[in-house]
Write an enzyme that holds these catalytic residues in place. Structure first.
Site, mmCIF file in Angstrom:
data_model
loop_
_atom_site.group_PDB
_atom_site.id
_atom_site.type_symbol
_atom_site.label_atom_id
_atom_site.label_comp_id
_atom_site.label_asym_id
_atom_site.label_seq_id
_atom_site.Cartn_x
_atom_site.Cartn_y
_atom_site.Cartn_z
ATOM 1 N N THR A 135 -6.473 32.908 56.710
ATOM 2 C CA THR A 135 -5.795 32.100 55.693
ATOM 3 C C THR A 135 -4.997 30.966 56.317
ATOM 4 O O THR A 135 -4.555 31.059 57.470
ATOM 5 C CB THR A 135 -4.837 32.996 54.875
ATOM 6 N N TYR A 178 2.814 38.986 53.783
ATOM 7 C CA TYR A 178 1.387 38.657 53.722
ATOM 8 C C TYR A 178 0.987 37.747 54.872
ATOM 9 O O TYR A 178 -0.033 37.973 55.546
ATOM 10 C CB TYR A 178 1.060 37.983 52.386
#
Length: 368
Positions: A135, A178
């Site tokens: 990501t 995250y």
């Protein structure tokens, strides 16, 4: 023993394992691979709303080539069993929401980092290639970027950044649980190539969108905008809506994953930024304006405070990925969003997309 590095397109077919394969990107990848004649094992815990429909779609389209294994990536024995027959692994299984990680950081850690190491350990024994879905959050919230706010978007003051976007040389800076769990997994995947000779590569994705995306409150914001607009529901945005992302159609993302597989011997241990690039850099407000055009009516917007870890501006510098992976020019974003709108409208007619009901639809500006 058969070669572990046979590329896609081999007429004899390969055995492919896709963790999180019933998810949005995983299902599109599985469909492309099965259509090309490969045998695909879809490994998924089926915890994300809507993924059962994706799995059902895959099994009906490719009954002889797609096999489902319902399991958790933290289950070492189950993972090892699936890896035992694989020629390549694409790793998408993850906890995907920043908000969930803030509520349950231990669970986020266990799935994203613990599950990835579990998978890597199974691969280490056989050196099976792994392509990992990372990501843009590994770069943090980019507080040092000097930005100018226009009427509908943030624009970098640095002309080079404005022209090319953010490259892989950008220092890593994990924010939110995250970001830490995905960033840690990103680094473990790369290190297993260095330390153990496992042929791995990492694709650090920006915002991927397209058919089979069941946008939720915290992830998949392009689809969620469209679903909300189609149903006439209000949309809540965290921040001011000028946040900019480079969005990439899922068909282009699938092409990139396959290109990484074909080149895995030469790119092992390398990470690539994957997104739509500067030509597909758009703000939430700009996407919403296009959505209004597509549905033929204005949307009801509601604004809330910024959320932790949000990036006001993130655009991938795609030059390195395009050169080394041999990627074609990506789908223009207006065309791609129209494609997704058409698919959502058709899918709702068949019941494949659940109605949102009479609730607000909060969207993180930081959604990927």
């Amino acid at each position: 023993m058969r070669s572990r590095l046979r590329p896609p397109g081999d007429p004899a077919g390969c055995d492919v394992l896709i963790t999180g394969g019933a998810g949005f990107i995983g299902a599109n990848l599985a469909d492309r691979l099965a259509a090309a004649g490969h045998r695909v094992v879809v490994f998924d815990a089926l915890v994300r709303p809507g993924v059962e429909a994706n799995l059902d779609w895959l099994e009906k389209r490719h009954p002889a080539r797609v096999t489902a294994v319902i399991g958790d990536v933290r289950d070492a024995d189950r993972v090892a069993d699936c890896v035992a027959g694989a020629d390549v692994v694409f790793h998408f299984a993850a906890q995907v929401a920043v908000t969930t990680s803030l509520v349950s950081p231990r669970e986020d850690f266990a799935v994203n980092l613990g599950g990835t190491v579990t998978l890597l350990e199974a691969l280490r024994k056989r050196r099976v290639p792994l392509i990992f879905a990372s990501t843009n959050k590994v770069y943090g919230n980019l507080p040092d970027l000097a930005l100018t706010a226009t009427n509908d978007a943030y624009v970098p003051t640095d002309p080079e950044l404005r022209r090319w976007g953010i490259g892989e040389k950008r220092p890593l800076d994990f924010h939110t649980p995250y970001g830490c769990s995905k960033g840690g997994a990103d680094q473990y995947v790369l290190d297993y190539a260095r330390s153990f000779g496992v042929p791995t590569s990492v694709l650090r994705m920006s915002c991927i969108y397209g058919p089979r995306q069941m946008g939720t409150e915290d992830q998949g914001w392009v689809a969620h905008f469209l679903i909300s607009a189609i149903e006439g529901r209000p949309i809540s945005i965290y921040g001011d809506g000028r946040q900019v992302r480079d969005i990439l159609h899922v068909s282009d993302a699938v092409t990139a994953y396959l290109a990484a597989w074909t080149r895995i011997e030469s790119i092992a241990g390398q990470a690539f930024n994957l997104g739509g690039g500067p030509d597909n850099a758009v703000s939430l407000r700009q996407v919403l304006a296009h959505v209004e055009t597509l549905v033929g009516r204005p949307v009801d917007l509601r604004f809330s405070d910024w959320r932790a870890g949000d990036q006001r501006y993130y655009v991938s510098d795609t030059r390195r990925a395009a050169l080394i992976l041999g990627l074609p020019a990506p789908t223009p974003w207006r065309q791609g969003v129209a494609d997704l709108a058409a698919w959502l409208a058709a899918a709702r007619g068949t019941g494949a997309i659940p109605c949102l009901g009479d609730r607000d639809v909060p969207l993180m500006g930081a959604a990927e």
